[in-house]
Design a protein around this motif. Structure first.
Motif, PDB file in Angstrom:
ATOM      1  N   PHE A 199       0.824  -1.207   0.000  1.00 38.98           N
ATOM      2  CA  PHE A 199       0.000   0.000   0.000  1.00 38.98           C
ATOM      3  C   PHE A 199       0.860   1.260   0.000  1.00 38.98           C
ATOM      4  O   PHE A 199       0.606   2.211  -0.747  1.00 38.98           O
ATOM      5  CB  PHE A 199      -0.922  -0.016   1.212  1.00 38.98           C
ATOM      6  N   ILE A 200       1.892   1.268   0.840  1.00 45.82           N
ATOM      7  CA  ILE A 200       2.780   2.427   0.908  1.00 45.82           C
ATOM      8  C   ILE A 200       3.469   2.671  -0.436  1.00 45.82           C
ATOM      9  O   ILE A 200       3.613   3.813  -0.888  1.00 45.82           O
ATOM     10  CB  ILE A 200       3.830   2.235   2.030  1.00 45.82           C
ATOM     11  N   VAL A 201       3.861   1.587  -1.089  1.00 52.22           N
ATOM     12  CA  VAL A 201       4.588   1.702  -2.359  1.00 52.22           C
ATOM     13  C   VAL A 201       3.660   2.112  -3.507  1.00 52.22           C
ATOM     14  O   VAL A 201       4.023   2.936  -4.350  1.00 52.22           O
ATOM     15  CB  VAL A 201       5.296   0.372  -2.690  1.00 52.22           C
ATOM     16  N   LEU A 202       2.451   1.570  -3.538  1.00 50.19           N
ATOM     17  CA  LEU A 202       1.572   1.757  -4.697  1.00 50.19           C
ATOM     18  C   LEU A 202       0.697   2.996  -4.632  1.00 50.19           C
ATOM     19  O   LEU A 202       0.336   3.566  -5.673  1.00 50.19           O
ATOM     20  CB  LEU A 202       0.674   0.522  -4.872  1.00 50.19           C
ATOM     21  N   PHE A 203       0.334   3.423  -3.425  1.00 52.83           N
ATOM     22  CA  PHE A 203      -0.626   4.526  -3.335  1.00 52.83           C
ATOM     23  C   PHE A 203       0.068   5.879  -3.526  1.00 52.83           C
ATOM     24  O   PHE A 203       1.110   6.155  -2.928  1.00 52.83           O
ATOM     25  CB  PHE A 203      -1.349   4.507  -1.988  1.00 52.83           C
ATOM     26  N   GLY A 204      -0.547   6.721  -4.319  1.00 50.49           N
ATOM     27  CA  GLY A 204      -0.027   8.069  -4.524  1.00 50.49           C
ATOM     28  C   GLY A 204       1.098   8.114  -5.532  1.00 50.49           C
ATOM     29  O   GLY A 204       1.438   7.125  -6.185  1.00 50.49           O
ATOM     30  N   HIS A 205       1.670   9.308  -5.663  1.00 51.98           N
ATOM     31  CA  HIS A 205       2.698   9.535  -6.687  1.00 51.98           C
ATOM     32  C   HIS A 205       3.917  10.259  -6.107  1.00 51.98           C
ATOM     33  O   HIS A 205       4.560  11.053  -6.779  1.00 51.98           O
ATOM     34  CB  HIS A 205       2.110  10.343  -7.843  1.00 51.98           C
ATOM     35  N   GLU A 206       4.218   9.978  -4.850  1.00 51.78           N
ATOM     36  CA  GLU A 206       5.359  10.638  -4.216  1.00 51.78           C
ATOM     37  C   GLU A 206       6.656   9.940  -4.605  1.00 51.78           C
ATOM     38  O   GLU A 206       6.661   8.888  -5.242  1.00 51.78           O
ATOM     39  CB  GLU A 206       5.166  10.648  -2.703  1.00 51.78           C
ATOM     40  N   SER A 207       7.762  10.513  -4.171  1.00 59.01           N
ATOM     41  CA  SER A 207       9.074   9.992  -4.551  1.00 59.01           C
ATOM     42  C   SER A 207       9.298   8.606  -3.933  1.00 59.01           C
ATOM     43  O   SER A 207       8.750   8.269  -2.876  1.00 59.01           O
ATOM     44  CB  SER A 207      10.176  10.936  -4.071  1.00 59.01           C
TER      45      SER A 207
ATOM     46  N   TRP B 183      -7.473   0.404 -12.060  1.00 61.81           N
ATOM     47  CA  TRP B 183      -6.188   0.589 -11.392  1.00 61.81           C
ATOM     48  C   TRP B 183      -5.851   2.075 -11.224  1.00 61.81           C
ATOM     49  O   TRP B 183      -5.313   2.490 -10.198  1.00 61.81           O
ATOM     50  CB  TRP B 183      -5.108  -0.115 -12.191  1.00 61.81           C
ATOM     51  N   HIS B 184      -6.189   2.891 -12.228  1.00 61.80           N
ATOM     52  CA  HIS B 184      -5.972   4.331 -12.144  1.00 61.80           C
ATOM     53  C   HIS B 184      -6.787   4.920 -10.997  1.00 61.80           C
ATOM     54  O   HIS B 184      -6.317   5.798 -10.265  1.00 61.80           O
ATOM     55  CB  HIS B 184      -6.357   4.995 -13.475  1.00 61.80           C
ATOM     56  N   ARG B 185      -8.023   4.454 -10.844  1.00 64.13           N
ATOM     57  CA  ARG B 185      -8.874   4.937  -9.756  1.00 64.13           C
ATOM     58  C   ARG B 185      -8.255   4.612  -8.397  1.00 64.13           C
ATOM     59  O   ARG B 185      -8.226   5.444  -7.488  1.00 64.13           O
ATOM     60  CB  ARG B 185     -10.259   4.294  -9.869  1.00 64.13           C
ATOM     61  N   LEU B 186      -7.747   3.386  -8.238  1.00 62.59           N
ATOM     62  CA  LEU B 186      -7.170   2.971  -6.971  1.00 62.59           C
ATOM     63  C   LEU B 186      -5.962   3.821  -6.608  1.00 62.59           C
ATOM     64  O   LEU B 186      -5.849   4.326  -5.488  1.00 62.59           O
ATOM     65  CB  LEU B 186      -6.759   1.496  -7.040  1.00 62.59           C
ATOM     66  N   ARG B 187      -5.058   3.997  -7.555  1.00 64.05           N
ATOM     67  CA  ARG B 187      -3.806   4.694  -7.256  1.00 64.05           C
ATOM     68  C   ARG B 187      -3.989   6.193  -7.126  1.00 64.05           C
ATOM     69  O   ARG B 187      -3.186   6.866  -6.473  1.00 64.05           O
ATOM     70  CB  ARG B 187      -2.781   4.411  -8.351  1.00 64.05           C
ATOM     71  N   SER B 188      -5.032   6.727  -7.730  1.00 64.04           N
ATOM     72  CA  SER B 188      -5.182   8.178  -7.763  1.00 64.04           C
ATOM     73  C   SER B 188      -5.845   8.746  -6.523  1.00 64.04           C
ATOM     74  O   SER B 188      -5.590   9.886  -6.156  1.00 64.04           O
ATOM     75  CB  SER B 188      -5.980   8.590  -9.007  1.00 64.04           C
ATOM     76  N   GLY B 189      -6.700   7.993  -5.879  1.00 64.18           N
ATOM     77  CA  GLY B 189      -7.350   8.608  -4.729  1.00 64.18           C
ATOM     78  C   GLY B 189      -8.164   7.688  -3.858  1.00 64.18           C
ATOM     79  O   GLY B 189      -8.499   8.033  -2.734  1.00 64.18           O
ATOM     80  N   ASP B 190      -8.488   6.488  -4.341  1.00 63.29           N
ATOM     81  CA  ASP B 190      -9.312   5.574  -3.556  1.00 63.29           C
ATOM     82  C   ASP B 190      -8.422   4.713  -2.681  1.00 63.29           C
ATOM     83  O   ASP B 190      -8.199   3.527  -2.955  1.00 63.29           O
ATOM     84  CB  ASP B 190     -10.165   4.721  -4.492  1.00 63.29           C
ATOM     85  N   ALA B 191      -7.903   5.330  -1.616  1.00 65.95           N
ATOM     86  CA  ALA B 191      -6.963   4.635  -0.738  1.00 65.95           C
ATOM     87  C   ALA B 191      -7.603   3.414  -0.097  1.00 65.95           C
ATOM     88  O   ALA B 191      -6.973   2.356   0.031  1.00 65.95           O
ATOM     89  CB  ALA B 191      -6.460   5.589   0.341  1.00 65.95           C
ATOM     90  N   GLY B 192      -8.877   3.534   0.310  1.00 73.22           N
ATOM     91  CA  GLY B 192      -9.545   2.427   0.972  1.00 73.22           C
ATOM     92  C   GLY B 192      -9.672   1.206   0.095  1.00 73.22           C
ATOM     93  O   GLY B 192      -9.444   0.073   0.544  1.00 73.22           O
ATOM     94  N   SER B 193     -10.023   1.402  -1.188  1.00 68.11           N
ATOM     95  CA  SER B 193     -10.184   0.260  -2.093  1.00 68.11           C
ATOM     96  C   SER B 193      -8.857  -0.435  -2.357  1.00 68.11           C
ATOM     97  O   SER B 193      -8.784  -1.669  -2.391  1.00 68.11           O
ATOM     98  CB  SER B 193     -10.794   0.720  -3.420  1.00 68.11           C
TER      99      SER B 193
END
Length: 542
Positions: A183-191, A295-305
């Motif tokens: 989850f930490i690795v996949l969620f969001g677009h940080e460094s 997959w785009h939906r999950l990574r972009s903002g749906d942290a819970g899913s």
């Protein structure tokens, strides 16, 4: 205030679905944990030596603390398990509140309560999965909260500690670490650097619990501890050691025994696939592939899913670790599945109209409630249907008889796979391996037991559980040796109880010492000879 009222109703439901099963006979898992915990806490045995169960210390600590605070009976253990299950449901509700709507969160709490107490999942028992589910569920909630409100080092360490506790209570709980890191690795677009730092803080928390566990294992005796908790499991009793045929066979039995659980998931999946439950957001219209859009939906903002998906995957991996696939392994999958079911059912209810909605909700409700129909069959029928073990109904009376006719320094042997008799009788087992899975996994177990019966350190009593045992000859060689050295003393509700013949030496007779007992040959530090028992065809035991 409304949520509080509904939560109270959920907790009352949690008692209602369990109360009938609280005083049913103790099962072999509960008996083994209780036996090891009592011996450890009271100093009458050594954990991972004569008190040998291939589990970390966590479950024994919970059982021991229950004995000191609530009581020593099966009701005390199952009441403690209910408390853990109740807080697990609370964590599911908190996760649902952050992920979806308050109503969906409450629905998830109701579904989780019914599934956690399901008889077909052995939810009424005090198995390790019930206890491990609590820290795992709160770790998931805290992780979601961190993603939504901001990452902190102390929060990530705390999540790691919870995951570590889940693993110490049940080793398959360690798979939650994979879900958290994913989850930490996949969620969001940080460094990648930030993701690596966060993963490090979380792993530090896991490491704190691991370090304490290993340090205590060193104190208990490193070789015995490491063998029981790690090397034995990986080399002799895991999905990788039992073979493909065994895995497929056991998976098949799990699917049959928990049919209502799997049918519910399949039915909801069918409705979810056929109904347009998820709208396409404007920023996703250019993505034509539905899987890529999801997959785009999950990574972009749906942290819970995203977290829920990883949680389900990790818990499912935990089910497959041991290679036995008992239905209570599914208990760790229940919290995330309950959240997924609640959101899906809410969407299905909105998508359908009139009688179709009523029919769908009715089918879902029936599959949730149907496992509880077994409660109307009575205790004997319940245990026969759930465990297919004929010895359970008589075990309390058998244990009472053994306790009244032996002294604490005398040993007994229960043949086979019913560790609860040792605990209820408060007598030590003559052979430290208590379960069929261990007897199957250890290549010399059969020969060791036969040698024990032929030694001066033989047990005072042998109790048949009417269970044939795990050996290739249906244990005929074992019962041949029993007929040589033991007499049938009594029958208790159809269960034969054998006593050593007069004049023969046995453990605890004041003449025999431990040096006359056969040595265990399962430990890697002891030499394994090539001798194997080749039983002839004796008559079966009475």
């Amino acid at each position: 205030m409304t949520d509080v009222v509904w939560l109270v109703m959920v907790f009352v439901l949690g008692v209602a679905v369990r109360v009938f099963f609280f005083d049913l006979p103790m099962i072999h898992d509960e008996g083994g944990y209780a036996l090891a915990a009592r011996g450890w806490f009271e100093g009458t045995g050594e954990l991972y030596n004569d008190l040998w169960i291939s589990r970390p210390q966590g479950i024994f600590l919970v059982y021991g603390m229950t004995m000191k605070t609530v009581g020593y009976g099966v009701v005390a253990f199952r009441a403690t398990a209910w408390i853990f299950a109740t807080f697990t449901v609370l964590a599911v509700w908190l996760f649902g509140r952050r992920w979806t709507t308050p109503r969906t969160a409450l629905l998830a709490a109701f579904i989780c309560t019914l599934l956690l107490g399901s008889p077909t999942l052995e939810g009424f028992t005090a198995n390790a999965e019930i206890f491990a589910g609590l820290p795992a569920a709160f770790a998931a909630f805290w992780l979601l909260r961190q993603a939504q409100t901001g990452w902190t080092s102390h929060g990530l360490i705390g999540i790691g500690v919870l995951i570590g506790l889940a693993a110490v209570l049940k080793p398959s709980g360690a798979t939650m670490w994979l879900a958290a890191i994913g989850f930490i690795v996949l969620f969001g677009h940080e460094s990648w650097r930030n993701r690596g730092v966060r993963s490090g803080w979380l792993t530090l928390g896991v490491g704190v619990v691991a370090a304490i566990t290993l340090l205590h294992g060193w104190y208990l005796g490193w070789d015995n501890f490491f063998y029981a908790t790690i090397s034995y499991r990986f080399t002799l009793q895991s999905a990788f050691s039992v073979g493909l045929v065994h895995n497929l066979k056991q998976i098949g039995w799990m699917l049959i025994n928990a049919a209502e659980f799997f049918l519910l998931i399949i039915l909801v999946l069918i409705f979810r696939i056929r109904l347009p439950l998820v709208p396409v957001l404007p920023e996703q219209e250019h993505i034509r592939n539905p899987l890529r859009r999801w997959w785009h939906r999950l990574r972009s903002g749906d942290a819970g899913s995203l977290l829920l998906l990883l949680w389900i995957a990790a818990a499912s991996l935990g089910v497959f670790m041991g290679g036995d696939y008992w239905t209570h392994y599914l208990v760790l999958v229940v919290p995330p599945v309950a959240l997924w079911l609640a959101r899906a059912i809410k969407g299905i209810a909105h998508a359908l109209t009139s009688w179709r909605r009523v029919l769908a909700i009715g089918m879902f409700a029936i599959l949730l409630i149907l496992p509880y129909a077994v409660a109307f069959d009575g205790a004997d029928s319940i245990y026969q249907r759930l465990y297919r073990h004929p010895g359970y109904p008589a075990q309390a009376e058998v244990a009472r008889y053994i306790r009244e006719n032996t002294t604490p320094n005398q040993t007994i042997y229960v043949a086979f796979d019913q560790a609860s008799i040792y605990y209820l009788a408060d007598r030590k087992p003559a052979y430290r391996h208590l379960y069929d899975q261990e007897l199957i996994a250890l290549p010399n177990s059969y020969a060791d037991i036969i040698a024990l019966l032929n030694s001066d350190n033989r047990p005072m009593y042998i109790i048949s559980t009417l269970h044939p045992g795990p050996f290739p000859d249906d244990s005929k060689a074992f019962w041949r040796e029993v007929s040589r050295f033991y007499d049938l003393e009594t029958m208790i509700n159809g269960v034969p109880v054998y006593r050593v013949k007069p004049g023969l030496r046995h453990a605890g007779d004041g003449l025999t010492d431990a040096s006359s007992a056969p040595q265990y040959r399962d430990h890697p530090s002891l030499a394994h000879d090539s001798h194997q028992l080749h039983p002839v065809s004796p008559s079966a035991h009475a």
